[in-house]
Enzyme design. Structure first.
Site, PDB file in Angstrom:
ATOM      1  N   LYS A  30      15.369  -5.967   4.758  1.00 50.11           N
ATOM      2  CA  LYS A  30      15.654  -4.914   5.744  1.00 50.11           C
ATOM      3  C   LYS A  30      17.024  -5.078   6.397  1.00 50.11           C
ATOM      4  O   LYS A  30      17.681  -4.082   6.715  1.00 50.11           O
ATOM      5  CB  LYS A  30      14.565  -4.889   6.826  1.00 50.11           C
ATOM      6  CG  LYS A  30      13.229  -4.372   6.314  1.00 50.11           C
ATOM      7  CD  LYS A  30      12.227  -4.260   7.444  1.00 50.11           C
ATOM      8  CE  LYS A  30      10.858  -3.897   6.925  1.00 50.11           C
ATOM      9  NZ  LYS A  30       9.890  -3.683   8.006  1.00 50.11           N
ATOM     10  N   LYS A  70       0.827  -1.211   0.000  1.00 48.90           N
ATOM     11  CA  LYS A  70       0.000   0.000   0.000  1.00 48.90           C
ATOM     12  C   LYS A  70       0.860   1.260   0.000  1.00 48.90           C
ATOM     13  O   LYS A  70       0.335   2.374  -0.038  1.00 48.90           O
ATOM     14  CB  LYS A  70      -0.903   0.012   1.244  1.00 48.90           C
ATOM     15  CG  LYS A  70      -1.999  -1.037   1.225  1.00 48.90           C
ATOM     16  CD  LYS A  70      -3.003  -0.725   2.327  1.00 48.90           C
ATOM     17  CE  LYS A  70      -3.979  -1.859   2.574  1.00 48.90           C
ATOM     18  NZ  LYS A  70      -4.832  -2.160   1.449  1.00 48.90           N
ATOM     19  N   ASN A 120       8.401 -15.863  23.093  1.00 47.23           N
ATOM     20  CA  ASN A 120       8.613 -16.437  21.760  1.00 47.23           C
ATOM     21  C   ASN A 120       8.487 -17.958  21.779  1.00 47.23           C
ATOM     22  O   ASN A 120       8.756 -18.609  22.783  1.00 47.23           O
ATOM     23  CB  ASN A 120      10.012 -16.043  21.243  1.00 47.23           C
ATOM     24  CG  ASN A 120      10.137 -16.285  19.754  1.00 47.23           C
ATOM     25  OD1 ASN A 120       9.214 -15.975  18.995  1.00 47.23           O
ATOM     26  ND2 ASN A 120      11.243 -16.850  19.315  1.00 47.23           N
ATOM     27  N   ALA A 147      10.167 -12.877  18.344  1.00 44.96           N
ATOM     28  CA  ALA A 147      11.524 -12.389  18.631  1.00 44.96           C
ATOM     29  C   ALA A 147      12.321 -12.264  17.338  1.00 44.96           C
ATOM     30  O   ALA A 147      13.543 -12.407  17.335  1.00 44.96           O
ATOM     31  CB  ALA A 147      12.218 -13.332  19.617  1.00 44.96           C
ATOM     32  N   THR A 181      10.334 -20.072  20.270  1.00 47.72           N
ATOM     33  CA  THR A 181      11.666 -20.583  20.620  1.00 47.72           C
ATOM     34  C   THR A 181      12.207 -19.651  21.713  1.00 47.72           C
ATOM     35  O   THR A 181      12.710 -18.560  21.410  1.00 47.72           O
ATOM     36  CB  THR A 181      12.601 -20.536  19.382  1.00 47.72           C
ATOM     37  OG1 THR A 181      11.914 -21.103  18.270  1.00 47.72           O
ATOM     38  CG2 THR A 181      13.904 -21.250  19.628  1.00 47.72           C
TER      39      THR A 181
END
Ligand code: ATR
Length: 284
Positions: A75, A25, A165, A142, A167
């Protein structure tokens, strides 16, 4: 008049880069902002194959690119790119170890920032009205999404932030890296049965239409629940939380628009009105 005498400056070029990007978007959001602020820009989508990220960025930069939003799965690579000589990173991107905004400077260097945490906090505090100071927060997951928001979350001085999390070792690793006494870590089934003021789902479970598996005792009648994901319908996590008595549930649309507003500010030094854009997107 001939083109020769048409000195109107060309619009600046921006894009979102990731894989996939076809449903992003961001072009719509940035064109709303541009209209509001009287900025002339072009904003496209660039899908890049894994392994081709740096080359794609160089290509865009060389073709008059002014800025990029970076999304999954690049990222961390964008953060690595900004660590190279001459490039620069904001403090919050350094802490997040990921970059979602690139600005191409006139001297050819690249500035990298991460506006995801800012976007989430701004949405929670300003749009939803939940002031985080002294709040007991549970954050589920996490991975990169959670790492990206922890720094800005802690700056709000909550009572505590518990990372839960699937894990557990990853939750502990993340908490150790931040080394802040307000950040605690646990497994999904070991959350506090006395509940939390705010629960944030930062796991990717909603992407697979699954529940992350936290215990219902996390929810009190006053608990607000926030899913970083957004979809046209409430996520499974939001439905689950409502059916177990949460006071309010919210998806990540506001976070998406607020992180974009902060990127827009980095690029154009103008702050758009994000609330009207959130409302406009809901109607599309
Ligand atoms: P992102 O960068 O989007 O955060 P990621 O780094 O792959 O993506 O992290 C995904 C997170 O969602 C992880 O915390 C993952 O838990 P694990 O560390 O145990 O893999 C969590 N996650 C994904 N699917 C999940 C599910 N079905 N239930 C619970 N947690 C899930």
């Amino acid at each position: 008049m001939s083109d020769l005498f048409d000195f109107k400056p060309k619009p600046k070029n921006f894009a979102v880069m990731g894989n996939p990007v076809d449903h992003s978007k961001s072009p719509t959001i940035h064109s709303f902002f541009a209209q509001q602020c009287g900025v002339d820009l072009e904003y496209g989508r660039i899908q890049v194959d894994v392994g081709g990220f740096e080359q794609a960025v160089s290509h865009f930069q060389a073709h008059d690119g002014a800025g990029l939003n970076i999304t999954v799965p690049f990222k961390v690579e964008a953060w690595q790119l900004c660590q190279k000589t001459n490039n620069q990173l904001s403090k919050r991107a350094q802490l997040a170890q990921s970059v979602n905004t690139l600005k191409f400077e006139r001297d050819g260097s690249i500035f990298g920032d991460n506006t995801d945490g800012f976007g989430m906090i701004h949405d929670i505090q300003h749009n939803i009205g939940c002031i985080l100071r002294n709040q007991k927060v549970l954050i589920v997951g996490a991975g990169g999404a959670v790492r990206g928001v922890l720094g800005p979350l802690i700056e709000c001085q909550p009572q505590s932030v518990t990372i839960a999390n699937r894990t557990p070792s990853k939750a502990h690793e993340l908490a150790e890296q931040f080394a802040n006494p307000l950040i605690l870590a646990t497994g999904l089934e070991k959350t506090d049965p006395e509940g939390y003021d705010l629960i944030v789902n930062g796991s990717s479970a909603s992407l697979h239409n699954a529940l992350p598996g936290i215990d219902v005792s996390c929810i009190r009648s006053s608990t607000l629940v926030y899913d970083m994901m957004y979809a046209s319908q409430p996520t499974l996590f939001m439905k689950w939380a409502l059916s177990h008595g949460a006071a309010g549930v919210f998806d990540g649309l506001g976070m998406l628009v607020e992180q974009a507003a902060e990127s827009f500010f980095i690029w154009h030094n103008k702050r758009p009105d994000s609330c009207s854009v959130i409302e406009a997107l809901k109607k599309l």
